[in-house]
Design an enzyme around this catalytic site. Structure first.
Site, short mmCIF file in Angstrom:
data_model
loop_
_atom_site.label_atom_id
_atom_site.label_comp_id
_atom_site.label_asym_id
_atom_site.label_seq_id
_atom_site.Cartn_x
_atom_site.Cartn_y
_atom_site.Cartn_z
N GLU A 295 0.77 -1.15 -0.03
CA GLU A 295 0.04 -0.14 -0.08
C GLU A 295 0.83 1.25 -0.01
OE1 GLU A 295 -3.04 0.00 3.12
OE2 GLU A 295 -4.25 -1.34 2.03
N HIS B 166 5.30 -14.45 7.20
CA HIS B 166 5.63 -13.16 8.06
C HIS B 166 4.46 -12.82 8.92
CE1 HIS B 166 6.82 -9.29 9.36
NE2 HIS B 166 8.08 -9.50 8.84
N VAL C 169 12.73 -14.13 0.95
CA VAL C 169 14.19 -14.59 1.22
C VAL C 169 14.23 -15.44 2.54
CG1 VAL C 169 14.82 -12.51 0.00
CG2 VAL C 169 14.50 -12.51 2.33
#
EC number: 4.99.1.3
Length: 259
Positions: free
Chosen positions: A91, A145, A203
């Site tokens: 965003e 995450h 990653v």
């Protein structure tokens, strides 16, 4: 008209991980539009500052990169996000793009990995290609995450789709739902006797190394082991998966077609 491709990721401070994941994605994205010059930006100010102080390496934020491209005379800029969900980081990119749109003749932005139902289906197919051979009583647990943004629901959606389709994997998140405890309880009830832990992140950085795979008392590996479910961690980011890279290329091409 000068054309540019700006690839935007959260970033990483691990050089080898950057090469295997971010550079690998950048390379394939650039190959898909050879008429564009390639540029990079990171959204993590913490990583940008660390790279500058530790390595003397200067990486632009998306805003800085776009301003420089305008100054250098680029009038057609394609941006591709390497983020997983449409959360705060994406965003912010969208907001900055809108603020600078008057500086360019054409400015496009490709969406994050999970942006539509088709993406969830494609991602499951991609993940299957990187999963190890499993015994009947084993599953893979992917670590996302997580986010305080409402887009955190993407992780629960993917986890739900895996469960409904009897896909031999589950999804949890470090910073939101589904929490690792929820997965441990669920998998224990299913009679799962072993899990393989993999990052659901571009990653394999700090979260994967410390929160997932370390011997710290609150790491996912330690918590699963303590619950009687032996855990084997794998430190491979999604950027190492060719099928995931192909999804980002597809998102870039879609953005260029509609703009």
């Amino acid at each position: 008209m000068k054309k540019a491709l700006l690839v935007v990721s959260f970033g990483t401070s691990y050089p080898e991980t950057c090469e295997k994941n971010i550079v690998a994605c950048e390379r394939e994205l650039a190959a898909s539009c050879p008429d564009r010059d390639l540029f990079r930006a990171f959204t993590s100010g913490m990583i940008i500052r660390k790279l500058k102080s530790r390595d003397g390496l200067e990486i632009d934020t998306p805003l800085e990169a776009l301003k420089k491209l305008a100054e250098q005379g680029y009038q057609d800029v394609a941006i591709q996000s390497l983020h997983i969900i449409n959360g705060d980081e994406f965003e912010k990119i969208e907001h900055e793009v809108q603020s600078l749109r008057p500086l360019f003749t054409r400015l496009t932005i490709g969406t994050p990995l999970l942006s539509g139902h088709h993406d969830y289906v494609r991602l499951m197919q991609a993940l299957e290609q990187q999963m190890p051979a499993l015994n009947a009583d084993e599953k893979v647990v992917f670590m996302g995450h997580g986010a305080s943004h409402h887009a955190f629901a993407a992780y629960a959606c993917l986890d739900h789709m895996m469960s409904v389709q009897r896909f031999p994997a589950r999804v949890g998140a470090v910073e939101s739902y589904p929490e690792v405890g929820v997965l441990i309880d669920s998998l224990s009830q299913e009679g799962v006797r072993g899990v393989h832990l993999m990052p659901l992140m571009l990653v394999a950085g700090d979260h994967a190394i410390n929160d997932m795979a370390s011997d710290e008392e609150d790491s996912w590996k330690t918590l699963f082991n303590a619950a009687g479910i032996p855990a084997t961690p794998w430190l491979n980011g999604l950027g190492e998966n060719p099928a995931v890279r192909a999804m980002f290329v597809e998102h870039l091409q879609q953005s260029l077609e509609v703009a």
